[in-house]
Scaffold this motif. Structure first.
Motif, PDB file in Angstrom:
ATOM      1  N   GLU A 183     -72.063  40.486  -8.352  1.00  0.00           N
ATOM      2  CA  GLU A 183     -73.022  39.495  -8.835  1.00  0.00           C
ATOM      3  C   GLU A 183     -73.170  38.326  -8.110  1.00  0.00           C
ATOM      4  O   GLU A 183     -74.217  37.577  -8.008  1.00  0.00           O
ATOM      5  N   VAL A 184     -71.980  37.701  -7.413  1.00  0.00           N
ATOM      6  CA  VAL A 184     -71.678  36.421  -6.938  1.00  0.00           C
ATOM      7  C   VAL A 184     -72.743  36.623  -5.600  1.00  0.00           C
ATOM      8  O   VAL A 184     -73.489  35.701  -5.246  1.00  0.00           O
ATOM      9  N   TYR A 185     -72.627  37.760  -4.767  1.00  0.00           N
ATOM     10  CA  TYR A 185     -73.250  38.099  -3.764  1.00  0.00           C
ATOM     11  C   TYR A 185     -74.684  37.987  -4.125  1.00  0.00           C
ATOM     12  O   TYR A 185     -75.551  37.469  -3.263  1.00  0.00           O
ATOM     13  N   THR A 186     -75.144  38.647  -5.081  1.00  0.00           N
ATOM     14  CA  THR A 186     -76.733  38.807  -5.441  1.00  0.00           C
ATOM     15  C   THR A 186     -77.073  37.302  -5.631  1.00  0.00           C
ATOM     16  O   THR A 186     -78.116  37.050  -5.287  1.00  0.00           O
ATOM     17  N   LYS A 187     -76.385  36.663  -6.392  1.00  0.00           N
ATOM     18  CA  LYS A 187     -76.665  35.227  -6.696  1.00  0.00           C
ATOM     19  C   LYS A 187     -77.189  34.565  -5.690  1.00  0.00           C
ATOM     20  O   LYS A 187     -77.840  33.751  -5.328  1.00  0.00           O
ATOM     21  N   ALA A 188     -76.028  34.579  -4.651  1.00  0.00           N
ATOM     22  CA  ALA A 188     -75.937  33.861  -3.579  1.00  0.00           C
ATOM     23  C   ALA A 188     -77.140  34.229  -2.478  1.00  0.00           C
ATOM     24  O   ALA A 188     -77.758  33.256  -1.809  1.00  0.00           O
ATOM     25  N   LEU A 189     -77.473  35.506  -2.587  1.00  0.00           N
ATOM     26  CA  LEU A 189     -78.940  35.956  -1.913  1.00  0.00           C
ATOM     27  C   LEU A 189     -79.938  35.344  -2.475  1.00  0.00           C
ATOM     28  O   LEU A 189     -80.736  34.784  -1.855  1.00  0.00           O
ATOM     29  N   GLU A 190     -80.173  35.387  -3.607  1.00  0.00           N
ATOM     30  CA  GLU A 190     -81.222  34.835  -4.185  1.00  0.00           C
ATOM     31  C   GLU A 190     -81.470  33.356  -4.208  1.00  0.00           C
ATOM     32  O   GLU A 190     -82.465  32.625  -4.081  1.00  0.00           O
ATOM     33  N   GLU A 191     -80.265  32.686  -3.991  1.00  0.00           N
ATOM     34  CA  GLU A 191     -80.281  31.281  -3.882  1.00  0.00           C
ATOM     35  C   GLU A 191     -80.577  30.621  -2.245  1.00  0.00           C
ATOM     36  O   GLU A 191     -80.446  29.453  -2.186  1.00  0.00           O
ATOM     37  N   GLY A 192     -80.417  31.782  -1.627  1.00  0.00           N
ATOM     38  CA  GLY A 192     -80.831  31.379  -0.156  1.00  0.00           C
ATOM     39  C   GLY A 192     -79.136  30.855   0.528  1.00  0.00           C
ATOM     40  O   GLY A 192     -79.187  30.482   1.550  1.00  0.00           O
ATOM     41  N   ILE A 193     -78.118  31.310  -0.515  1.00  0.00           N
ATOM     42  CA  ILE A 193     -76.954  30.605   0.401  1.00  0.00           C
ATOM     43  C   ILE A 193     -76.406  31.561   1.271  1.00  0.00           C
ATOM     44  O   ILE A 193     -75.936  31.093   2.346  1.00  0.00           O
TER      45      ILE A 193
ATOM     46  N   ARG B 214     -71.720  27.809  -3.363  1.00  0.00           N
ATOM     47  CA  ARG B 214     -72.727  26.638  -3.368  1.00  0.00           C
ATOM     48  C   ARG B 214     -72.166  25.241  -2.668  1.00  0.00           C
ATOM     49  O   ARG B 214     -73.014  24.689  -2.005  1.00  0.00           O
ATOM     50  N   ALA B 215     -70.804  24.933  -3.076  1.00  0.00           N
ATOM     51  CA  ALA B 215     -70.321  23.855  -2.481  1.00  0.00           C
ATOM     52  C   ALA B 215     -70.026  24.022  -1.088  1.00  0.00           C
ATOM     53  O   ALA B 215     -70.532  22.890  -0.346  1.00  0.00           O
ATOM     54  N   ALA B 216     -69.774  25.084  -0.509  1.00  0.00           N
ATOM     55  CA  ALA B 216     -69.614  25.308   0.910  1.00  0.00           C
ATOM     56  C   ALA B 216     -71.011  25.180   1.617  1.00  0.00           C
ATOM     57  O   ALA B 216     -71.200  24.669   2.515  1.00  0.00           O
ATOM     58  N   ALA B 217     -72.071  25.950   0.883  1.00  0.00           N
ATOM     59  CA  ALA B 217     -73.434  26.018   1.542  1.00  0.00           C
ATOM     60  C   ALA B 217     -73.976  24.393   1.606  1.00  0.00           C
ATOM     61  O   ALA B 217     -74.724  24.054   2.335  1.00  0.00           O
ATOM     62  N   ALA B 218     -73.653  23.777   0.686  1.00  0.00           N
ATOM     63  CA  ALA B 218     -74.293  22.426   0.767  1.00  0.00           C
ATOM     64  C   ALA B 218     -73.728  21.399   2.060  1.00  0.00           C
ATOM     65  O   ALA B 218     -74.308  20.569   2.253  1.00  0.00           O
TER      66      ALA B 218
ATOM     67  N   ASP C 235     -78.293  33.359   3.270  1.00  0.00           N
ATOM     68  CA  ASP C 235     -79.078  32.899   4.547  1.00  0.00           C
ATOM     69  C   ASP C 235     -78.454  31.690   5.278  1.00  0.00           C
ATOM     70  O   ASP C 235     -78.299  31.638   6.454  1.00  0.00           O
ATOM     71  N   THR C 236     -78.001  30.636   4.554  1.00  0.00           N
ATOM     72  CA  THR C 236     -77.454  29.369   5.243  1.00  0.00           C
ATOM     73  C   THR C 236     -76.132  29.896   5.756  1.00  0.00           C
ATOM     74  O   THR C 236     -75.662  29.552   7.005  1.00  0.00           O
ATOM     75  N   PHE C 237     -75.093  30.583   5.331  1.00  0.00           N
ATOM     76  CA  PHE C 237     -74.007  30.984   5.793  1.00  0.00           C
ATOM     77  C   PHE C 237     -74.217  31.922   7.114  1.00  0.00           C
ATOM     78  O   PHE C 237     -73.410  31.657   8.228  1.00  0.00           O
ATOM     79  N   ILE C 238     -75.205  32.712   7.190  1.00  0.00           N
ATOM     80  CA  ILE C 238     -75.694  33.696   8.251  1.00  0.00           C
ATOM     81  C   ILE C 238     -76.121  32.717   9.457  1.00  0.00           C
ATOM     82  O   ILE C 238     -75.575  32.824  10.492  1.00  0.00           O
ATOM     83  N   LYS C 239     -77.020  31.877   9.210  1.00  0.00           N
ATOM     84  CA  LYS C 239     -77.423  30.962  10.172  1.00  0.00           C
ATOM     85  C   LYS C 239     -76.545  30.165  10.547  1.00  0.00           C
ATOM     86  O   LYS C 239     -76.413  29.905  11.804  1.00  0.00           O
ATOM     87  N   ALA C 240     -75.605  29.975   9.809  1.00  0.00           N
ATOM     88  CA  ALA C 240     -74.311  29.120  10.178  1.00  0.00           C
ATOM     89  C   ALA C 240     -73.421  29.668  11.116  1.00  0.00           C
ATOM     90  O   ALA C 240     -72.599  29.206  11.920  1.00  0.00           O
ATOM     91  N   GLY C 241     -73.525  31.132  11.322  1.00  0.00           N
ATOM     92  CA  GLY C 241     -72.683  31.740  12.147  1.00  0.00           C
ATOM     93  C   GLY C 241     -71.595  32.665  11.439  1.00  0.00           C
ATOM     94  O   GLY C 241     -70.695  33.179  12.001  1.00  0.00           O
ATOM     95  N   PHE C 242     -71.428  32.574  10.028  1.00  0.00           N
ATOM     96  CA  PHE C 242     -70.670  33.316   9.343  1.00  0.00           C
ATOM     97  C   PHE C 242     -70.680  34.684   9.531  1.00  0.00           C
ATOM     98  O   PHE C 242     -71.994  35.232   9.335  1.00  0.00           O
ATOM     99  N   CYS C 243     -69.682  35.797   9.379  1.00  0.00           N
ATOM    100  CA  CYS C 243     -70.019  37.025   8.740  1.00  0.00           C
ATOM    101  C   CYS C 243     -69.759  37.106   7.328  1.00  0.00           C
ATOM    102  O   CYS C 243     -68.939  36.553   6.900  1.00  0.00           O
ATOM    103  N   VAL C 244     -70.618  37.844   6.638  1.00  0.00           N
ATOM    104  CA  VAL C 244     -70.416  38.136   5.246  1.00  0.00           C
ATOM    105  C   VAL C 244     -70.085  39.554   5.112  1.00  0.00           C
ATOM    106  O   VAL C 244     -70.666  40.485   5.356  1.00  0.00           O
ATOM    107  N   SER C 245     -68.615  39.345   4.639  1.00  0.00           N
ATOM    108  CA  SER C 245     -68.138  40.702   3.804  1.00  0.00           C
ATOM    109  C   SER C 245     -68.555  41.194   2.570  1.00  0.00           C
ATOM    110  O   SER C 245     -69.088  40.245   1.973  1.00  0.00           O
TER     111      SER C 245
END
Lengths: 175, 438
Positions: free
Chosen positions: B351-361, B321-325, B363-373
């Motif tokens: 569970e963190v992955y799932t929550k981050a998906l639900e919160e749109g986090i 959340r802090a990074a996505a903000a 999406d933010t990382f991918i749009k920023a150009g991160f790869c999600v492992s």
């Protein structure tokens, strides 16, 4: 009790960590012997040339906080696979020190001044360490510099591990 | 004279003292992963002692290299998988439900105040955030822990770390952890339990407390500990309340019970240090040891080749959340991470992955150009993905920057997730601009 000893490898650096003793990428090896070629692979220390200095050694003398970092027992195993069963240092990281004794190997602290004296007198020379567990004495000796002795101070746990060969046999029988 | 939390746990778990300096403790939990456990299993098999002391108290996960990267790591996974099956270890986590051990096991509610636990992993000290004694051990200690449910320790000394003041905006638990490591030095906490206390700890979430305790071992600490309080009870409530094991009917009951696992007011400490957190700013390491710390502001121009957000230190939902903000306002403007670097996000658990998906986090990382492992220890120890080439620099939210750790010849700078996110955007190490999302 069996005699401990061997030629000394001097590593003049504080905080030598377990990644330097055995890098994580080799933690997928399935035997202790397989670690031998990779021991101290990433270590950069003053005057240390791995190919020249590691072969034929039975002991390490180093500075403060030796073995810090990860819990990997692969660190003592990698040393043992190269014939090193003794590390003498100013201080040790807790897990590394325990791992050494759990394997029936010696990790002994000597005061800062004495370690400094060892480096001054013996570094760069072929130095032999003899550990006498009956009289509790460490004896360092080289042709050029003669002999220097230090008292060895160990607790009950450490002595029991050296005598029994390690924690596994001791604890499996006792608990 | 009162007792510290560590002394209370030692006294209540003592089996015997076979030598003056040795306390053999009864363990409430033994955690296992696929790197340090298989050799213990193989040795027990060779000795004809392939048994476990209590399958309910053993929890296991494949996390360091997941999915397997080669035949050798596949064999390690297989050994752990078959062992868990053979001994009826129900709490075994594999692909699809796994995560980095020190994020996963607390998330499952396995760590409780007053627990004594070990794992073959140095960052086991993380679990002390719950008021537990949690120590990393080597394979031999792990082997006996699995077989007999005991482990030997020296009598603990306790070092109290008073964290006073309050955290300024943009300063996180990771910055505090770096400040503590810097204050103690790499061997400064050896053979101590590091007890974090004061208003800053009181105000931290469990995630923040875990980040703090996670780095105790970087100063040599045996375990980090925080006193259990209402925040601890709230985190554990789904597991201990009527919806879980029904150990308690009200949170107050739980709090009363757990308050026995706090240090007494008149406890005697072997050492005390105080850090005023009000004056802290975003911090970063330089060089090859985690105690070499300085403000990001004074670091100078450091270009980075890779940004890594994840690990047992900072891969939890709060970290994401802090990074996505930091990323989100820029992403909205169409901005991406700097073109000269690659950025990797590894959510610590499923569970963190799932929550981050639900919160749109995500999406933010991918749009920023991160790869999600996938959730894994990943780049942190250079054992699977995200390895650096020589001469490359990584801005990382992990806990160790040793030479060669993320790849031979690489340099790691440790920092908070917010700093890592800002760095990803700028291409050089920099702190996040205050204000966040506007």
């Amino acid at each position: 009790m069996k005699q401990l000893g061997g030629k000394v490898l001097f590593l003049d650096k504080d905080d030598i960590n377990t990644d330097e003793i055995i890098p994580a990428k080799y933690l997928n090896e399935d035997s202790k012997k397989a670690l031998a070629p990779f021991c101290l692979e990433d270590l950069v220390a003053p005057g240390f040339d791995r190919a020249r200095d590691l072969p034929g050694k039975g002991a390490i003398v180093s500075r403060a906080n030796f073995g810090c970092g990860s819990s990997r027992e692969h660190a003592p195993w990698a040393l043992e696979a190269n014939g090193i069963r003794i590390v003498i240092a100013e201080s040790f990281a807790r897990i590394f020190r325990r791992n050494m004794y759990n394997c029936g190997m010696l990790a002994a602290e000597l005061p800062f001044d004495f370690i400094a004296e060892l480096f001054r007198r013996f570094s760069g020379q072929v130095t032999e360490l003899r550990v006498d567990l009956d009289s509790m004495v460490l004896r360092f000796e080289s042709k050029e510099s003669g002999a220097l002795e230090a008292p060895l101070s160990l607790g009950g746990f450490e002595l029991a591990m050296l005598r029994s060969g390690g924690w596994l046999d001791f604890a499996a029988a006792r608990y | 004279m009162g007792k510290t939390l560590a002394e209370k746990i030692f006294a209540s778990h003592l089996v015997e003292m076979p030598f003056d300096d040795t306390w053999v403790l009864k363990l409430d939990r033994v955690f296992c992963h696929e790197i340090t456990t298989p050799i213990a299993i193989a040795d027990l098999q060779e000795r004809g002692m392939d048994r476990v002391f209590d399958p309910k108290k053993i929890k296991a996960v494949i996390d360091h290299v997941s999915p397997a990267k080669d035949s050798k790591t596949a064999e390690q996974g297989k050994a752990l998988r078959l062992w868990a099956r053979r001994h009826g270890i129900a709490d075994f986590f594999d692909i699809g439900s796994n995560g980095v051990c020190h994020a996963l096991f607390p998330e499952k509610g396995f760590v409780r105040p007053g627990c004594a636990l070990v794992m073959g992993d140095s960052h086991t000290c993380t679990h002390g955030a719950f008021g537990a004694f949690a120590a990393g051990v080597g394979t031999t200690d792990l082997e006996i822990a699995i077989l007999k449910g005991v482990c030997a320790f020296k009598k603990p000394k306790t070092l109290k770390i008073e964290l006073t003041g309050s955290l300024p905006a943009g300063v996180y638990a990771k910055d505090v952890a770096l400040a503590v490591t810097s204050a103690l030095g790499m061997g400064g906490g050896t053979d101590y339990v590091l007890e974090y206390s004061g208003p800053v700890v009181d105000s931290l979430s469990m995630e923040g407390r875990m980040t703090l305790c996670n780095m105790a071992v970087e100063a040599g600490g045996t375990s980090g500990v925080c006193m259990p309080d209402a925040t601890t009870v709230e985190y554990l409530w789904p597991f201990i309340g009527p919806g879980g094991e029904a150990l308690f009917f009200t949170r107050d009951e739980a709090l009363t019970e757990y308050s026995q696992w706090t240090s007494d007011k008149d406890a005697e400490y072997d050492s005390v240090i105080t850090i005023d957190c009000s004056s802290l700013e975003p911090l970063v390491t330089y060089g090859y040891s985690p105690d070499k710390v300085q403000p990001v502001r004074t670091l100078g121009e450091v270009k980075v080749d890779q940004v890594y957000i994840g690990s047992c230190t900072n891969g939890r939902i709060e970290d994401l959340r802090a990074a996505a903000a930091v990323l989100k306002p820029e992403v909205r403007k169409g901005r991406k991470v700097h073109s000269d670097l690659r950025a990797i996000l590894a959510p610590a658990t499923t569970e963190v992955y799932t929550k981050a998906l639900e919160e749109g986090i995500i999406d933010t990382f991918i749009k920023a150009g991160f790869c999600v492992s996938t959730p894994t220890c990943g780049a942190c120890l250079g054992m699977s993905n995200g390895v650096l080439a020589s001469g490359e620099v990584c801005a990382s939210t992990t806990n160790r920057n040793f030479s060669g750790r993320m790849g031979k010849g690489g340099m790691i700078h440790l920092m908070s997730p917010a700093t890592a996110a800002a760095t990803a955007l700028e291409g050089r190490i920099c702190a996040a601009r205050l204000g966040g999302e506007s």
